[in-house]
Design a protein around this motif. Structure first.
Motif, PDB file in Angstrom:
ATOM      1  N   ASP A  46      15.327  26.352  32.729  1.00  0.00           N
ATOM      2  CA  ASP A  46      15.357  25.741  33.594  1.00  0.00           C
ATOM      3  C   ASP A  46      16.334  25.567  34.592  1.00  0.00           C
ATOM      4  N   ASN A  47      17.161  27.066  35.380  1.00  0.00           N
ATOM      5  CA  ASN A  47      17.820  27.202  36.220  1.00  0.00           C
ATOM      6  C   ASN A  47      16.840  28.057  37.011  1.00  0.00           C
ATOM      7  N   ALA A  48      16.132  29.556  36.488  1.00  0.00           N
ATOM      8  CA  ALA A  48      14.956  30.032  37.447  1.00  0.00           C
ATOM      9  C   ALA A  48      14.203  29.532  37.868  1.00  0.00           C
ATOM     10  N   GLY A  76      14.037  35.022  42.210  1.00  0.00           N
ATOM     11  CA  GLY A  76      14.584  34.430  43.227  1.00  0.00           C
ATOM     12  C   GLY A  76      16.198  35.177  44.045  1.00  0.00           C
ATOM     13  N   ARG A  77      16.424  34.285  44.927  1.00  0.00           N
ATOM     14  CA  ARG A  77      17.717  34.906  45.859  1.00  0.00           C
ATOM     15  C   ARG A  77      18.809  35.509  45.500  1.00  0.00           C
ATOM     16  N   GLY A  78      18.936  35.213  43.439  1.00  0.00           N
ATOM     17  CA  GLY A  78      20.031  35.797  43.104  1.00  0.00           C
ATOM     18  C   GLY A  78      21.650  34.755  43.108  1.00  0.00           C
ATOM     19  N   ILE A  79      22.228  34.568  42.426  1.00  0.00           N
ATOM     20  CA  ILE A  79      23.212  33.607  42.497  1.00  0.00           C
ATOM     21  C   ILE A  79      24.471  34.499  43.104  1.00  0.00           C
ATOM     22  N   PRO A  80      25.227  33.944  43.996  1.00  0.00           N
ATOM     23  CA  PRO A  80      25.825  34.402  44.783  1.00  0.00           C
ATOM     24  C   PRO A  80      27.291  34.943  43.661  1.00  0.00           C
ATOM     25  N   LEU A 169      18.788  37.863  36.756  1.00  0.00           N
ATOM     26  CA  LEU A 169      18.330  38.049  34.759  1.00  0.00           C
ATOM     27  C   LEU A 169      19.614  37.325  34.432  1.00  0.00           C
ATOM     28  N   ILE A 170      18.999  36.938  32.923  1.00  0.00           N
ATOM     29  CA  ILE A 170      20.629  36.265  32.095  1.00  0.00           C
ATOM     30  C   ILE A 170      19.738  36.603  31.157  1.00  0.00           C
ATOM     31  N   ARG A 171      20.577  37.357  30.216  1.00  0.00           N
ATOM     32  CA  ARG A 171      20.500  37.618  28.633  1.00  0.00           C
ATOM     33  C   ARG A 171      21.576  37.453  27.825  1.00  0.00           C
TER      34      ARG A 171
END
Ligand code: TTJ
Length: 679
Positions: A46-48, A76-80, A169-171
């Protein structure tokens, strides 16, 4: 990005540690079974999707890894990753390690978020419920990483090297201390991703299943799935209507309103089913809500207004009802709004009242516009709705005039019913048998303890003149309804059903097919609950009796006949010539073929193969009927589904229709496809 701006005091207030999540995971993800496990994936995806919905990402890749972990990456832009001035931590770390109930933290300037209900609880919840998590952010030419265990960072966010791309990227490795199962279902995840791809037109969602058991033996390739729909929800509607007879192209429109974004795709089909699916912020609102209400109101209004303007409604006060305009309608209604309220039993009902007006206004305007521009399609849609209206009127008139409230009450069981002795509906069966002679065989052959027989006289076979509403006045049908015990119309009470298996037993010929169609249509129109409940069956009498000496077998299909003959060592090719006499002298060749079989020890000198084709149930004696069709130990029966009944209804309408041509065409095409049809 001016991220510092987002960290207001107000935001900081709602930050909390993750301990409560591990203590009561159900509060955050609903459950800790496989459903809850899948929620972890949805939450991260959902975040993506949010990033893609804002127009900042076009590709989302999900990988099911062999070690039980899942990774989700976007471009995307990347989490800050910059350091929060007060908390002295990287924004990335704050996002993944603190409960931000407000949902606005780290939030985007522009758009709507996939949030609400069980969703939008935050990626920190996933972190808390994962034995391990690994985050990578590609930003400002660098790769930033951080690792976690059960929600706790192992180190601060660090730059790991150069990167030309941007994205997140989240794993994560779900925690076996939390979940009952760690097994992800490919199909479940695939369906979810496909649905999300439909809802976000133009994005690509890739799914890679790298788990060992999924890798096909012969090709040793991980499985890759890719979802990309330029047409968005219009493509979704096309997909849903794939096997249906459609009326015109899918109609699609969207509009940004003061209260939120509204997007609708719809298409009529010749089917009777309504399939309207609604979403709010990409969440499937299974319980509907105000967006659905607005949609229904608009469809009814617009179609009536158009029909009237084109003089397609004959009388001045004639109106298409909401039900009429929904028959055969397939639609997706997708809204996006700033603060969605999810209500209802399963928190899947949109509670924002302003969305009724928003959707209603948009659909009124855009659909009217579409009709103006596509008069041909519009006319076909109105015609379909008028058909539905007429059927409904006829049905209502029938109910009112023939079977008024209470009309069946107090009526005694029909005399022609040979009832069973048991009074326990769960074990009772009612055989509706065509014709009095088959009825006689069935009565003698049945087990009277739990099997009842209701013969229907051949007269109602004359369905070509019959009309469904008149049929309800027919004494034979009245007898059937009384025998069922549930009543009809306003007094229908399903708990009074007297038999939990209602079996239609008709001949394998044209008349049999007609009466079956008629009965199925009756059930579909007036007792759909019985069909849905799985109470209606079709008996499967054999087509052939095959005999040779003392050997005897029944065949229920042509295939089965061939199989039996083959088992007996009879070459069917040789049989063909004998079909006229349906009797065969065993040839030398056949004898040679049977040598290997058991029967070899007692060779028969005059082994003739006799194939009898049953033309009607009446050709079977009571014992045969019991053995082949009625004995629960040996019979097979087909349980009728709503689809079967709906098809029958469509068939019935074709057969009853005033146009002769399609009716003849139908009978001819059936004649070809049904081998055992006797014309
Ligand atoms: C925040 O505001 C500045 C620009 O980036 C916004 C943001 O958070 N973007 C974002 C988050 N893109 N992708 C994510 C994301 C992706 C995954 C796979 C998982 C998570 C938790 C976030």
């Amino acid at each position: 990005m001016a991220t510092a701006k987002q960290y207001t005091a107000e935001n900081i207030q709602v930050l909390e540690g993750l301990e409560p999540v591990r203590k009561r995971p159900g509060m955050y993800i609903g459950s800790t079974d496989q459903r809850g496990l899948h929620h972890l994936v949805y939450e991260i995806v959902d975040n993506a999707i949010d990033e893609a919905m804002g127009g900042h990402a076009s590709l989302i890749t999900v990988i099911l890894h062999d070690d039980g972990s899942v990774s989700v990456e976007d471009n995307g832009r990347g989490i800050p990753v910059d350091i929060h001035p007060k908390l002295k931590k990287s924004a990335l770390e704050i996002v993944l390690t603190t409960l931000h109930a407000g949902g606005k933290f780290g939030g985007d300037d522009s758009g709507y978020k996939v949030s609400g209900g069980l969703h939008g609880v935050g990626s920190s919840v996933v972190n808390a419920l994962s034995a391990k998590m690994h985050a990578e952010v590609y930003l400002d030419g660098k790769t930033w990483i951080q690792d976690y265990e059960r929600g706790k960072p192992l180190a601060t966010v660090k730059a790991k090297g150069e990167s030309k791309k941007t994205g997140t990227l989240i794993r994560f490795w779900p925690d076996k201390q939390i979940f009952d199962t760690l097994e992800f279902s490919l199909v479940t995840i695939m369906n979810r991703l496909r649905q999300q791809a439909y809802l976000t037109r133009g994005i690509t969602v890739a799914l890679l299943d790298e788990r060992e058991q999924r890798i096909e033996e012969d090709q040793k390739q991980p499985r890759l799935y890719r979802f990309h729909f330029e047409g968005g929800i219009a493509a979704y509607v096309s997909h849903l209507n794939e096997s249906r007879d459609v009326i015109g192209q899918p109609i699609w429109f969207e509009k940004e309103t003061d209260d939120g974004y509204v997007e609708v795709a719809l298409q009529y089909t010749q089917s009777f089913q309504e399939m309207v699916t609604t979403f709010a912020n990409n969440i499937h609102t299974t319980e509907g809500g105000h967006h659905l209400t607005g949609f229904k109101a608009a469809i009814t209004r617009t179609i009536n207004a158009y029909a009237r303007s084109q003089s397609l409604l004959k009388e001045k006060d004639e109106n298409l009802s909401a039900d009429d305009v929904r028959e055969g309608l397939t639609a997706i209604v997708s809204v996006r709004l700033k603060e969605p309220q999810f209500e209802g039993q399963t928190k899947s009902k949109l509670g924002n009242a302003e969305m009724k007006t928003a959707v209603e206004t948009v659909v009124n305007e855009k659909l009217a516009e579409y009709f103006e521009e596509h008069p041909g399609e519009a006319k076909n849609v109105v015609a379909k709705c008028l058909l539905a209206a007429r059927a409904r009127l006829a049905a209502r008139a029938a109910r009112d005039s023939v079977i008024r409230k209470g009309a069946l009450e107090g009526m005694t069981l029909p005399g022609k019913l040979a009832d069973c002795s048991s009074r326990d509906p769960s074990e009772c069966e009612l055989f509706i048998v065509e014709g009095d002679s088959a009825g006689g065989s069935a009565k003698q052959g049945r087990n009277r303890e739990f099997q009842a027989i209701l013969p229907l006289r051949g007269k109602i076979l004359n369905v070509e003149q019959a009309r469904l509403d008149r049929m309800l006045g027919n004494n034979e049908i009245k007898a059937l309804i009384i025998a069922l015990g549930v009543g009809i119309g306003e007094v229908k009470d399903l708990s009074k059903l007297r038999y939990h298996r209602v079996v239609i037993m008709t001949d394998a010929d044209v008349d049999g097919a007609h009466i079956r169609t008629l009965l199925l249509t009756l059930f579909f129109r007036y007792f759909p609950e019985l069909v849905e409940g799985g109470f209606i069956y079709i008996a499967q009498p054999p087509l052939y009796k095959i005999q040779r000496g003392k050997e005897m077998a029944y065949a229920y299909t042509d295939d089965e006949k061939s199989k039996t003959l083959k088992q007996w060592g009879v070459v069917e090719k040789d049989m063909q010539e004998q079909e006229e006499t349906e009797e065969a002298e065993e040839t030398d060749e056949m004898k040679a073929l049977t040598k290997g079989s058991k029967k070899k020890e007692e060779p028969k000198k005059t082994a003739r193969v006799n194939i009898q084709r049953y033309k009607g149930l009446g050709e079977m004696n009571p014992e045969q009927l019991w053995d082949t069709t009625m004995n629960p130990e040996s019979r097979s029966m087909m349980r009728v589904t709503m689809d079967d009944a709906e098809l029958a209804d469509a068939t019935f309408s074709t057969l009853m229709g005033s146009e002769v041509a399609p009716r003849r065409k139908f009978i001819q095409s059936r004649a070809k496809s049904v081998k055992n049809l006797d014309i």
